[in-house]
Design an enzyme around this catalytic site. Structure first.
Site, mmCIF file in Angstrom:
data_model
loop_
_atom_site.group_PDB
_atom_site.id
_atom_site.type_symbol
_atom_site.label_atom_id
_atom_site.label_comp_id
_atom_site.label_asym_id
_atom_site.label_seq_id
_atom_site.Cartn_x
_atom_site.Cartn_y
_atom_site.Cartn_z
ATOM 1 N N CYS A 268 16.896 86.672 6.676
ATOM 2 C CA CYS A 268 16.307 85.668 5.784
ATOM 3 C C CYS A 268 15.461 84.643 6.545
ATOM 4 O O CYS A 268 14.615 83.992 5.940
ATOM 5 C CB CYS A 268 17.395 84.978 4.975
ATOM 6 S SG CYS A 268 18.633 84.188 6.009
ATOM 7 N N GLN B 243 16.438 83.476 -2.239
ATOM 8 C CA GLN B 243 16.281 84.361 -1.079
ATOM 9 C C GLN B 243 16.591 85.806 -1.463
ATOM 10 O O GLN B 243 15.860 86.731 -1.105
ATOM 11 C CB GLN B 243 17.236 83.906 0.039
ATOM 12 C CG GLN B 243 17.207 84.795 1.265
ATOM 13 C CD GLN B 243 15.883 84.724 1.997
ATOM 14 O OE1 GLN B 243 15.419 83.642 2.319
ATOM 15 N NE2 GLN B 243 15.263 85.871 2.271
ATOM 16 N N ARG C 287 9.176 85.816 -0.784
ATOM 17 C CA ARG C 287 9.688 84.551 -1.336
ATOM 18 C C ARG C 287 8.646 83.954 -2.291
ATOM 19 O O ARG C 287 8.986 83.414 -3.341
ATOM 20 C CB ARG C 287 9.987 83.537 -0.208
ATOM 21 C CG ARG C 287 11.044 83.964 0.797
ATOM 22 C CD ARG C 287 12.419 84.024 0.167
ATOM 23 N NE ARG C 287 12.790 82.787 -0.488
ATOM 24 C CZ ARG C 287 13.322 81.716 0.134
ATOM 25 N NH1 ARG C 287 13.554 81.755 1.424
ATOM 26 N NH2 ARG C 287 13.642 80.622 -0.553
ATOM 27 N N HIS D 195 22.242 81.164 -2.172
ATOM 28 C CA HIS D 195 20.791 81.073 -1.937
ATOM 29 C C HIS D 195 20.124 82.130 -2.838
ATOM 30 O O HIS D 195 19.576 83.124 -2.353
ATOM 31 C CB HIS D 195 20.491 81.306 -0.463
ATOM 32 C CG HIS D 195 19.118 80.879 -0.027
ATOM 33 N ND1 HIS D 195 18.207 80.288 -0.884
ATOM 34 C CD2 HIS D 195 18.495 80.960 1.191
ATOM 35 C CE1 HIS D 195 17.097 80.025 -0.211
ATOM 36 N NE2 HIS D 195 17.238 80.417 1.030
ATOM 37 N N ASP E 163 22.072 87.099 9.176
ATOM 38 C CA ASP E 163 21.678 85.689 9.058
ATOM 39 C C ASP E 163 22.300 84.967 10.250
ATOM 40 O O ASP E 163 23.144 85.533 10.963
ATOM 41 C CB ASP E 163 22.204 85.138 7.705
ATOM 42 C CG ASP E 163 21.825 83.690 7.455
ATOM 43 O OD1 ASP E 163 20.863 83.190 8.088
ATOM 44 O OD2 ASP E 163 22.490 83.038 6.619
ATOM 45 N N ARG F 123 17.673 71.653 -2.741
ATOM 46 C CA ARG F 123 18.360 72.208 -1.561
ATOM 47 C C ARG F 123 19.337 71.161 -1.068
ATOM 48 O O ARG F 123 18.939 70.047 -0.704
ATOM 49 C CB ARG F 123 17.364 72.588 -0.473
ATOM 50 C CG ARG F 123 18.031 72.940 0.841
ATOM 51 C CD ARG F 123 17.120 73.572 1.845
ATOM 52 N NE ARG F 123 16.788 74.933 1.483
ATOM 53 C CZ ARG F 123 16.406 75.874 2.354
ATOM 54 N NH1 ARG F 123 16.323 75.589 3.640
ATOM 55 N NH2 ARG F 123 16.101 77.093 1.946
HETATM 56 N N1 NVA Z 1 22.803 80.528 6.008
HETATM 57 C C1 NVA Z 1 21.621 79.808 6.402
HETATM 58 C C2 NVA Z 1 20.448 80.247 5.600
HETATM 59 C C3 NVA Z 1 19.146 79.586 5.953
HETATM 60 C C4 NVA Z 1 18.024 80.049 5.094
HETATM 61 C C5 NVA Z 1 21.867 78.315 6.220
HETATM 62 O O1 NVA Z 1 22.450 77.930 5.186
HETATM 63 O O2 NVA Z 1 21.516 77.535 7.101
HETATM 64 N N1 CP Z 2 15.070 81.608 4.359
HETATM 65 C C1 CP Z 2 14.864 80.308 4.050
HETATM 66 O O1 CP Z 2 15.351 79.798 3.046
HETATM 67 O O2 CP Z 2 14.086 79.661 4.937
HETATM 68 P P1 CP Z 2 13.851 78.084 4.991
HETATM 69 O O3 CP Z 2 15.175 77.468 5.383
HETATM 70 O O4 CP Z 2 12.793 77.890 6.023
HETATM 71 O O5 CP Z 2 13.430 77.601 3.634
#
Ligand code: NVA
Ligand code: CP
Length: 306
Positions: A263, A132, A291, A129, A223, A102
């Site tokens: 999400c 997800q 997930r 992502h 989101d 990540r």
């Molecule tokens: N768009 C959000 C998704 C979090 C799971 C982010 O990147 O912070």
């Molecule tokens: N939706 C998701 O990826 O959640 P986290 O950021 O908690 O992993």
């Protein structure tokens, strides 16, 4: 499915439509307890952004498969002190069987994958992502018994979730409407890629009109309006994105059987109301659970345990 063994999942477009549908089917079988693959391997989690769901669901999935997990947070490894990714990748490749990353730039997961032979899984970048969206599609399939021909409306920021949704919906034949404020559209190259993948199977529409986008749609999805790394812009974005909130009024425009997805984490009162999150149409908690099942399917697939 032997074809998945050893593969990277950097973008949802790394999967063919048949592979994606196979993973969803396998995830449903895992969820039902119909299959119990064994995979006593080691997963490394290399996360430089916060995570609850992705971190925990990957860890529990690997535990269920009989394997183990190493949390390789950048602050506890030499990555945080500037060791080049190319060197880290070649070293971790010698210890681990699979890694989930990540981070910010998509180029970082690509570089890691170039230098490591083990499967590399994108656990969220600024661009995509994919894990997800696998869970989201399983949730939609559970609700409607099908994917092809449904209409899903995404409202809000044209971000990583939007990009993977574009690819995922194109692959499975869901009609996708993306409603964003002007200037916050998904990247044109990803829209073009998704339209090419969709072919004649589904229609992808971009609009700035949230009501037109929600009308008669079977799935409403949103989101956060400011993603990780965009915190400084968060307050300025609120008035721009307010018309795109999923609330009771918008939900009433959707199909009577419509479901709502997010999400998570959510900002109640911004992109979605508390009432809708907790209401009858919400499938958000099933979506979060999924997930676990979809990532277990991915791990079993890339580790050759399916
Ligand atoms: N768009 C959000 C998704 C979090 C799971 C982010 O990147 O912070
Ligand atoms: N939706 C998701 O990826 O959640 P986290 O950021 O908690 O992993």
């Amino acid at each position: 499915m032997e074809a998945l063994k050893g593969r990277d999942l950097l973008s949802l477009a790394d999967l063919s439509a048949a592979e994606l549908l196979f993973l969803l089917k396998f995830a449903a079988q895992l969820k039902a307890g119909e299959v119990r693959p064994s995979c006593p391997k080691t997963l490394g989690l290399l996360f430089s952004k916060a995570s609850t769901r992705t971190r925990v669901s990957f860890s529990v999935a690997m535990h269920h498969l009989g394997g183990q997990v190493l949390d390789l947070n950048a602050s506890v490894t030499q990555v945080g002190r500037g060791e080049p990714l190319e060197d880290t990748a070649r070293v971790l490749d010698r210890y681990l069987d699979v890694v989930a990353i990540r981070t910010f730039a998509q180029s970082e997961v690509e570089t890691f994958a170039d230098y490591a032979k083990i499967p590399v899984i994108n656990a969220l970048t600024d661009l995509e992502h994919p894990c997800q969206i696998l869970a989201d599609l399983l949730t939609v399939q559970e609700s409607f018994g099908q994917l092809e021909g449904l209409t899903l409306t995404y409202l809000g920021d044209g971000n990583n979730i939007t990009h993977s949704l574009l690819i995922g919906c194109a692959l499975v034949g869901i009609n996708l409407r993306v409603a964003t404020p002007t200037g916050y559209e998904p990247l044109p190259e990803v829209v073009t890629q998704a339209k090419a993948l969709a072919g004649d199977r589904s229609i992808i529409t971009l609009t700035t009109d949230p009501e037109a986008a929600a009308k008669d749609s079977q799935v409403l999805y949103t989101d956060v309006w400011a993603s990780m790394g965009q915190e400084a812009e968060a307050d300025n974005r609120i008035p721009v994105f307010e018309p795109y909130q999923i609330n009771k009024k918008l939900l009433e425009l959707a199909a009577p059987e419509a479901i709502v997805l997010h999400c998570l984490p959510a900002h109640r009162g911004e992109e979605i109301t508390h009432e809708v999150m907790e209401g009858a149409a919400s499938r958000i908690w099933d979506q979060a659970e999924n997930r676990l099942h979809t990532q277990k399917a991915v791990l079993a697939g890339v580790l050759g345990a399916i």
